[in-house]
Scaffold this active site. Sequence first.
Site, PDB file in Angstrom:
ATOM      1  N   PHE A 162      56.611  24.811  50.042  1.00 52.55           N
ATOM      2  CA  PHE A 162      55.885  25.132  49.100  1.00 52.55           C
ATOM      3  C   PHE A 162      54.441  24.543  48.698  1.00 52.55           C
ATOM      4  O   PHE A 162      53.641  25.156  48.253  1.00 52.55           O
ATOM      5  CB  PHE A 162      56.479  25.156  47.778  1.00 52.55           C
ATOM      6  CG  PHE A 162      57.714  25.890  47.716  1.00 52.55           C
ATOM      7  CD1 PHE A 162      57.912  27.078  47.429  1.00 52.55           C
ATOM      8  CD2 PHE A 162      59.204  25.268  48.056  1.00 52.55           C
ATOM      9  CE1 PHE A 162      59.078  27.891  47.197  1.00 52.55           C
ATOM     10  CE2 PHE A 162      60.248  25.791  47.992  1.00 52.55           C
ATOM     11  CZ  PHE A 162      60.407  27.154  47.657  1.00 52.55           C
ATOM     12  N   ASN A 207      52.858  39.167  43.112  1.00 52.76           N
ATOM     13  CA  ASN A 207      52.636  38.256  41.799  1.00 52.76           C
ATOM     14  C   ASN A 207      53.874  37.915  41.357  1.00 52.76           C
ATOM     15  O   ASN A 207      54.846  38.700  40.850  1.00 52.76           O
ATOM     16  CB  ASN A 207      51.795  39.351  40.954  1.00 52.76           C
ATOM     17  CG  ASN A 207      50.632  39.470  41.558  1.00 52.76           C
ATOM     18  OD1 ASN A 207      50.086  40.054  42.450  1.00 52.76           O
ATOM     19  ND2 ASN A 207      49.370  39.000  40.854  1.00 52.76           N
ATOM     20  N   LEU A 248      47.097  35.977  35.342  1.00 51.99           N
ATOM     21  CA  LEU A 248      46.995  36.838  34.209  1.00 51.99           C
ATOM     22  C   LEU A 248      47.858  36.640  33.010  1.00 51.99           C
ATOM     23  O   LEU A 248      47.481  36.540  32.070  1.00 51.99           O
ATOM     24  CB  LEU A 248      47.223  38.315  34.733  1.00 51.99           C
ATOM     25  CG  LEU A 248      47.307  39.359  33.686  1.00 51.99           C
ATOM     26  CD1 LEU A 248      45.994  39.487  32.987  1.00 51.99           C
ATOM     27  CD2 LEU A 248      47.609  40.755  34.170  1.00 51.99           C
ATOM     28  N   ARG A 269      36.399  40.598  39.248  1.00 47.70           N
ATOM     29  CA  ARG A 269      36.690  39.130  39.833  1.00 47.70           C
ATOM     30  C   ARG A 269      36.356  39.466  41.215  1.00 47.70           C
ATOM     31  O   ARG A 269      37.148  40.472  41.912  1.00 47.70           O
ATOM     32  CB  ARG A 269      37.768  38.437  39.564  1.00 47.70           C
ATOM     33  CG  ARG A 269      37.961  37.183  39.603  1.00 47.70           C
ATOM     34  CD  ARG A 269      39.233  36.677  38.973  1.00 47.70           C
ATOM     35  NE  ARG A 269      40.416  37.050  39.642  1.00 47.70           N
ATOM     36  CZ  ARG A 269      41.695  36.549  39.311  1.00 47.70           C
ATOM     37  NH1 ARG A 269      41.873  35.714  38.396  1.00 47.70           N
ATOM     38  NH2 ARG A 269      42.627  37.045  40.080  1.00 47.70           N
ATOM     39  N   GLY A 329      50.881  19.037  41.122  1.00 50.04           N
ATOM     40  CA  GLY A 329      52.458  19.125  40.475  1.00 50.04           C
ATOM     41  C   GLY A 329      52.532  17.877  39.357  1.00 50.04           C
ATOM     42  O   GLY A 329      51.690  16.900  39.180  1.00 50.04           O
ATOM     43  N   TYR A 377      55.258  24.652  40.559  1.00 48.81           N
ATOM     44  CA  TYR A 377      55.677  25.934  39.639  1.00 48.81           C
ATOM     45  C   TYR A 377      56.887  26.354  40.362  1.00 48.81           C
ATOM     46  O   TYR A 377      58.147  26.066  40.175  1.00 48.81           O
ATOM     47  CB  TYR A 377      54.863  26.945  39.221  1.00 48.81           C
ATOM     48  CG  TYR A 377      55.175  28.226  38.736  1.00 48.81           C
ATOM     49  CD1 TYR A 377      56.217  28.284  37.923  1.00 48.81           C
ATOM     50  CD2 TYR A 377      54.517  29.514  39.157  1.00 48.81           C
ATOM     51  CE1 TYR A 377      56.621  29.434  37.498  1.00 48.81           C
ATOM     52  CE2 TYR A 377      55.108  30.318  38.753  1.00 48.81           C
ATOM     53  CZ  TYR A 377      55.874  30.627  37.853  1.00 48.81           C
ATOM     54  OH  TYR A 377      56.520  31.876  37.375  1.00 48.81           O
ATOM     55  N   TYR A 434      41.937  31.178  51.524  1.00 49.51           N
ATOM     56  CA  TYR A 434      43.281  30.913  51.033  1.00 49.51           C
ATOM     57  C   TYR A 434      44.008  31.837  51.931  1.00 49.51           C
ATOM     58  O   TYR A 434      45.060  31.298  52.461  1.00 49.51           O
ATOM     59  CB  TYR A 434      43.400  31.187  49.586  1.00 49.51           C
ATOM     60  CG  TYR A 434      44.994  31.263  49.247  1.00 49.51           C
ATOM     61  CD1 TYR A 434      45.686  30.253  49.331  1.00 49.51           C
ATOM     62  CD2 TYR A 434      45.476  32.511  48.881  1.00 49.51           C
ATOM     63  CE1 TYR A 434      47.166  30.630  48.951  1.00 49.51           C
ATOM     64  CE2 TYR A 434      46.688  32.810  48.509  1.00 49.51           C
ATOM     65  CZ  TYR A 434      47.661  31.447  48.442  1.00 49.51           C
ATOM     66  OH  TYR A 434      48.925  31.539  48.015  1.00 49.51           O
TER      67      TYR A 434
HETATM   68  N1  UDP Z   1      43.190  39.424  35.516  1.00 48.23           N
HETATM   69  C1  UDP Z   1      42.428  39.512  34.374  1.00 48.23           C
HETATM   70  N2  UDP Z   1      42.170  38.481  33.339  1.00 48.23           N
HETATM   71  C2  UDP Z   1      42.665  37.211  33.570  1.00 48.23           C
HETATM   72  C3  UDP Z   1      43.287  36.815  34.887  1.00 48.23           C
HETATM   73  C4  UDP Z   1      43.554  37.867  35.860  1.00 48.23           C
HETATM   74  O1  UDP Z   1      42.265  40.748  34.433  1.00 48.23           O
HETATM   75  O2  UDP Z   1      42.312  36.608  32.770  1.00 48.23           O
HETATM   76  C5  UDP Z   1      43.555  40.380  36.712  1.00 48.23           C
HETATM   77  C6  UDP Z   1      42.802  39.993  37.948  1.00 48.23           C
HETATM   78  O3  UDP Z   1      41.579  40.256  38.123  1.00 48.23           O
HETATM   79  C7  UDP Z   1      43.884  40.676  38.852  1.00 48.23           C
HETATM   80  C8  UDP Z   1      45.260  40.813  38.003  1.00 48.23           C
HETATM   81  O4  UDP Z   1      44.904  40.301  36.795  1.00 48.23           O
HETATM   82  O5  UDP Z   1      43.393  42.101  38.915  1.00 48.23           O
HETATM   83  C9  UDP Z   1      46.368  39.671  38.537  1.00 48.23           C
HETATM   84  O6  UDP Z   1      45.644  38.454  38.694  1.00 48.23           O
HETATM   85  P1  UDP Z   1      46.159  36.882  39.063  1.00 48.23           P
HETATM   86  O7  UDP Z   1      45.272  35.796  39.135  1.00 48.23           O
HETATM   87  O8  UDP Z   1      47.325  36.784  38.007  1.00 48.23           O
HETATM   88  O9  UDP Z   1      46.759  37.187  40.378  1.00 48.23           O
HETATM   89  P2  UDP Z   1      46.170  37.892  41.923  1.00 48.23           P
HETATM   90  O10 UDP Z   1      46.564  39.066  42.057  1.00 48.23           O
HETATM   91  O11 UDP Z   1      44.785  37.297  41.731  1.00 48.23           O
HETATM   92  O12 UDP Z   1      47.036  36.770  42.976  1.00 48.23           O
END
Ligand code: UDP
Length: 320
Positions: free
Chosen positions: A68, A165, A183, A274, A36, A11, A136
């Site tokens: 990357f 993000n 997300l 999560r 990729g 990406y 990670y």
């Molecule tokens: N999130 C959510 N639903 C989803 C995917 C992510 O509510 O289907 C939330 C996740 O718990 C976090 C935020 O969205 O609080 C951003 O998550 P993402 O995985 O995009 O990026 P991260 O901050 O984890 O790197």
Amino acid sequence: MKLVVTGGAGYIGSVVTSQLLDAGHDVTVVDDLSTGHEDAVPPGATFVRARIHDIGDHLDGADGVLHFAAKSLVGESVESPELYWENNVVGSFALLEAVRAAGVPRFVFSSTAACYGEPDVSPITEDVTPAPINPYGHSKYAVDLMLTGYARAHGLGATSLRYFNVGGARGRFGERHAVETHLIPNVLMVPAGKRERMNIFGDDYDTPDGTAVRDYLHVVDLGRAHLLALDTSEAGRHRVFNLGSGTGYSVREVLDTCRSVTDHDIPADAQPRRPGDPTTLVASSARARAELGWSPEYGIDEIVTDAWDFMRSGVAAERS
Ligand code: UDP
């Protein structure tokens, strides 16, 4: 410049490769295609299918490496830390040794906000002490530390860009993960007809609407910071920059933006948090603004609009 991009079939790597080519650089993409896609490598770049562990003589004569290629799923890293040590740490070490042997002067590394763990300050500056909380983050921070040593001992001009993000797309270059955890693409799968509802992971956080807050940056803005990092690289110095917009959006605010951009009501269900998700992660990019002369041009509306255009058609108007 003659540049080597590892992970240029992924990406962010494919987007930055397209920007480097547009700026007139000569680019070789090295990617093992483990995650990729070969058709994501921008036309005009030379493509070499190889692991970063076996970069061989592809660095000969290079003016810089943009690195990357990495495993980047937090949950997978908790389940299988060995994958992260082997790919991200051992692989990056082999790559850095090849950089040293070939005398490549510049190195730009995709680091991450995950280096900071769960800091209790906001916004996060580069002075916050890294304390990653999953393999990670450990693996990315380990490479940051390697770069500090290589810059000091071997004169490398190194830059770690700590991404917050990232979203959006650049024309036909965008996010195509086999396992999508992020997300924005997950929310957009609902109006795209690929799923019925989206999940909100946690609505009991200590935030104004109870959902977690993140700092979303357009991938085109992120990419521009890489070009500036190359241009301003200094031999013997390892620089660290946080890259974000400086503004936080909650999961519900992102969901509302997706609803208005797609004109779809996108049903959502609150789920448990999560594991490992911090409440709030917002970057201070004051250092990048001051030292790189960088500032983001696009906001959450453009991020979602471009991600949506990419998801629908794979082709969208390019933002330069
Ligand atoms: N999130 C959510 N639903 C989803 C995917 C992510 O509510 O289907 C939330 C996740 O718990 C976090 C935020 O969205 O609080 C951003 O998550 P993402 O995985 O995009 O990026 P991260 O901050 O984890 O790197």
